[in-house]
Design a protein around this motif. Structure first.
Motif, PDB file in Angstrom:
ATOM      1  N   PHE A  53       0.841  -1.182   0.000  1.00 46.82           N
ATOM      2  CA  PHE A  53       0.000   0.000   0.000  1.00 46.82           C
ATOM      3  C   PHE A  53       0.884   1.242   0.000  1.00 46.82           C
ATOM      4  CE2 PHE A  53      -2.956  -3.161   1.464  1.00 46.82           C
ATOM      5  CZ  PHE A  53      -4.167  -2.753   0.927  1.00 46.82           C
ATOM      6  N   MET A  54       0.712   2.080  -1.010  1.00 53.00           N
ATOM      7  CA  MET A  54       1.385   3.372  -1.060  1.00 53.00           C
ATOM      8  C   MET A  54       0.556   4.327  -0.208  1.00 53.00           C
ATOM      9  SD  MET A  54       3.931   2.704  -3.030  1.00 53.00           S
ATOM     10  CE  MET A  54       4.598   4.272  -3.452  1.00 53.00           C
ATOM     11  N   CYS A  55       1.224   5.035   0.699  1.00 56.91           N
ATOM     12  CA  CYS A  55       0.518   5.878   1.664  1.00 56.91           C
ATOM     13  C   CYS A  55       0.986   7.322   1.587  1.00 56.91           C
ATOM     14  CB  CYS A  55       0.764   5.362   3.080  1.00 56.91           C
ATOM     15  SG  CYS A  55       0.270   3.653   3.326  1.00 56.91           S
ATOM     16  N   SER A  56       0.064   8.230   1.804  1.00 50.39           N
ATOM     17  CA  SER A  56       0.356   9.658   1.863  1.00 50.39           C
ATOM     18  C   SER A  56      -0.539  10.251   2.948  1.00 50.39           C
ATOM     19  CB  SER A  56       0.077  10.306   0.507  1.00 50.39           C
ATOM     20  OG  SER A  56       0.305  11.689   0.575  1.00 50.39           O
ATOM     21  N   PHE A  57       0.034  10.492   4.125  1.00 44.81           N
ATOM     22  CA  PHE A  57      -0.714  10.972   5.277  1.00 44.81           C
ATOM     23  C   PHE A  57      -0.114  12.263   5.806  1.00 44.81           C
ATOM     24  CE2 PHE A  57      -2.123   6.683   5.087  1.00 44.81           C
ATOM     25  CZ  PHE A  57      -3.359   6.650   5.704  1.00 44.81           C
ATOM     26  N   GLU A  58      -0.966  13.142   6.304  1.00 47.62           N
ATOM     27  CA  GLU A  58      -0.502  14.358   6.961  1.00 47.62           C
ATOM     28  C   GLU A  58      -0.509  14.139   8.464  1.00 47.62           C
ATOM     29  OE1 GLU A  58      -2.159  18.095   5.838  1.00 47.62           O
ATOM     30  OE2 GLU A  58      -2.089  17.610   3.704  1.00 47.62           O
ATOM     31  N   ALA A  59       0.613  14.479   9.099  1.00 45.48           N
ATOM     32  CA  ALA A  59       0.740  14.352  10.550  1.00 45.48           C
ATOM     33  C   ALA A  59       1.948  15.174  10.991  1.00 45.48           C
ATOM     34  CB  ALA A  59       0.926  12.890  10.943  1.00 45.48           C
ATOM     35  N   GLU A  60       1.998  15.476  12.282  1.00 42.83           N
ATOM     36  CA  GLU A  60       3.141  16.216  12.809  1.00 42.83           C
ATOM     37  C   GLU A  60       4.412  15.382  12.755  1.00 42.83           C
ATOM     38  OE1 GLU A  60       2.284  17.735  16.692  1.00 42.83           O
ATOM     39  OE2 GLU A  60       0.468  18.744  16.006  1.00 42.83           O
ATOM     40  N   ALA A  61       4.298  14.092  13.032  1.00 44.37           N
ATOM     41  CA  ALA A  61       5.459  13.208  13.079  1.00 44.37           C
ATOM     42  C   ALA A  61       5.233  11.987  12.200  1.00 44.37           C
ATOM     43  CB  ALA A  61       5.715  12.757  14.519  1.00 44.37           C
ATOM     44  N   LEU A  62       6.311  11.443  11.706  1.00 40.70           N
ATOM     45  CA  LEU A  62       6.241  10.251  10.880  1.00 40.70           C
ATOM     46  C   LEU A  62       5.559   9.108  11.622  1.00 40.70           C
ATOM     47  CD1 LEU A  62       6.985   8.543   8.413  1.00 40.70           C
ATOM     48  CD2 LEU A  62       9.251   8.223   9.434  1.00 40.70           C
ATOM     49  N   THR A  63       5.864   8.934  12.888  1.00 38.93           N
ATOM     50  CA  THR A  63       5.250   7.852  13.659  1.00 38.93           C
ATOM     51  C   THR A  63       3.738   7.999  13.727  1.00 38.93           C
ATOM     52  OG1 THR A  63       5.745   9.066  15.686  1.00 38.93           O
ATOM     53  CG2 THR A  63       7.288   7.324  15.049  1.00 38.93           C
ATOM     54  N   ASP A  64       3.239   9.235  13.806  1.00 33.46           N
ATOM     55  CA  ASP A  64       1.797   9.460  13.817  1.00 33.46           C
ATOM     56  C   ASP A  64       1.174   9.063  12.481  1.00 33.46           C
ATOM     57  OD1 ASP A  64       1.968  10.488  16.415  1.00 33.46           O
ATOM     58  OD2 ASP A  64       2.171  12.554  15.701  1.00 33.46           O
ATOM     59  N   ALA A  65       1.854   9.397  11.390  1.00 33.05           N
ATOM     60  CA  ALA A  65       1.344   9.059  10.060  1.00 33.05           C
ATOM     61  C   ALA A  65       1.286   7.551   9.860  1.00 33.05           C
ATOM     62  CB  ALA A  65       2.215   9.716   8.984  1.00 33.05           C
ATOM     63  N   VAL A  66       2.357   6.857  10.256  1.00 30.86           N
ATOM     64  CA  VAL A  66       2.389   5.398  10.113  1.00 30.86           C
ATOM     65  C   VAL A  66       1.321   4.756  11.003  1.00 30.86           C
ATOM     66  CG1 VAL A  66       3.784   3.313  10.466  1.00 30.86           C
ATOM     67  CG2 VAL A  66       4.808   5.343   9.396  1.00 30.86           C
ATOM     68  N   ALA A  67       1.187   5.239  12.230  1.00 31.89           N
ATOM     69  CA  ALA A  67       0.170   4.689  13.137  1.00 31.89           C
ATOM     70  C   ALA A  67      -1.231   4.864  12.565  1.00 31.89           C
ATOM     71  CB  ALA A  67       0.275   5.352  14.508  1.00 31.89           C
ATOM     72  N   GLU A  68      -1.501   6.025  11.967  1.00 32.75           N
ATOM     73  CA  GLU A  68      -2.826   6.246  11.374  1.00 32.75           C
ATOM     74  C   GLU A  68      -3.065   5.267  10.225  1.00 32.75           C
ATOM     75  OE1 GLU A  68      -5.676   9.722   9.485  1.00 32.75           O
ATOM     76  OE2 GLU A  68      -3.650  10.262  10.123  1.00 32.75           O
ATOM     77  N   ALA A  69      -2.062   5.083   9.383  1.00 28.77           N
ATOM     78  CA  ALA A  69      -2.201   4.146   8.261  1.00 28.77           C
ATOM     79  C   ALA A  69      -2.414   2.720   8.768  1.00 28.77           C
ATOM     80  CB  ALA A  69      -0.973   4.216   7.366  1.00 28.77           C
ATOM     81  N   LEU A  70      -1.652   2.311   9.773  1.00 27.82           N
ATOM     82  CA  LEU A  70      -1.810   0.961  10.320  1.00 27.82           C
ATOM     83  C   LEU A  70      -3.194   0.770  10.929  1.00 27.82           C
ATOM     84  CD1 LEU A  70       1.700   0.405  11.928  1.00 27.82           C
ATOM     85  CD2 LEU A  70       0.811  -0.585   9.798  1.00 27.82           C
ATOM     86  N   GLY A  71      -3.782   1.839  11.447  1.00 33.92           N
ATOM     87  CA  GLY A  71      -5.131   1.771  11.995  1.00 33.92           C
ATOM     88  C   GLY A  71      -6.169   1.371  10.966  1.00 33.92           C
TER      89      GLY A  71
END
Length: 108
Positions: A53-71
């Motif tokens: 899955f190619m992902c493009s998320f907006e977040a303050e930190a990379l870890t937040d973006a990855v966590a949102e995608a994993l959710g």
């Protein structure tokens, strides 16, 4: 009274979630019915024996973006993420590129 919240700016993060296995036909059917996978932030790319899955998320930190995608995968049982691949351009754009961050070697 000063705000106790953060003032960090959201950044756009690009990364790839590699699945442990290719999707089964049943999993593909399930995916088609999951609305959260159709908002333009995450997209499936399938190969002969792979899926990612190619992902493009907006977040303050990379870890937040990855966590949102994993959710997203909470509603997608049986699908396991093997690895997260960071886009070197996103790291550079967000000021996180360092000599210690190098691309992973290709899978053989």
């Amino acid at each position: 009274m000063p705000s106790l919240g953060t003032t960090a700016t959201a950044r756009k993060w690009h990364f790839t979630l590699h699945l442990a296995d290719a999707l089964t036909e049943e999993q593909s059917d399930t995916l088609a019915g999951l609305d959260r996978f159709n908002d333009g932030r995450i997209g499936l790319i399938e190969g002969p024996e792979t899926a990612e899955f190619m992902c493009s998320f907006e977040a303050e930190a990379l870890t937040d973006a990855v966590a949102e995608a994993l959710g997203f995968f909470e509603e997608f049982p049986g699908v396991l993420i093997r690895s997260v691949e960071l886009d070197p351009l996103a790291l550079e754009h967000n000021g996180m590129a360092t000599p210690a961050v190098v691309p992973a070697p290709p899978l053989t």
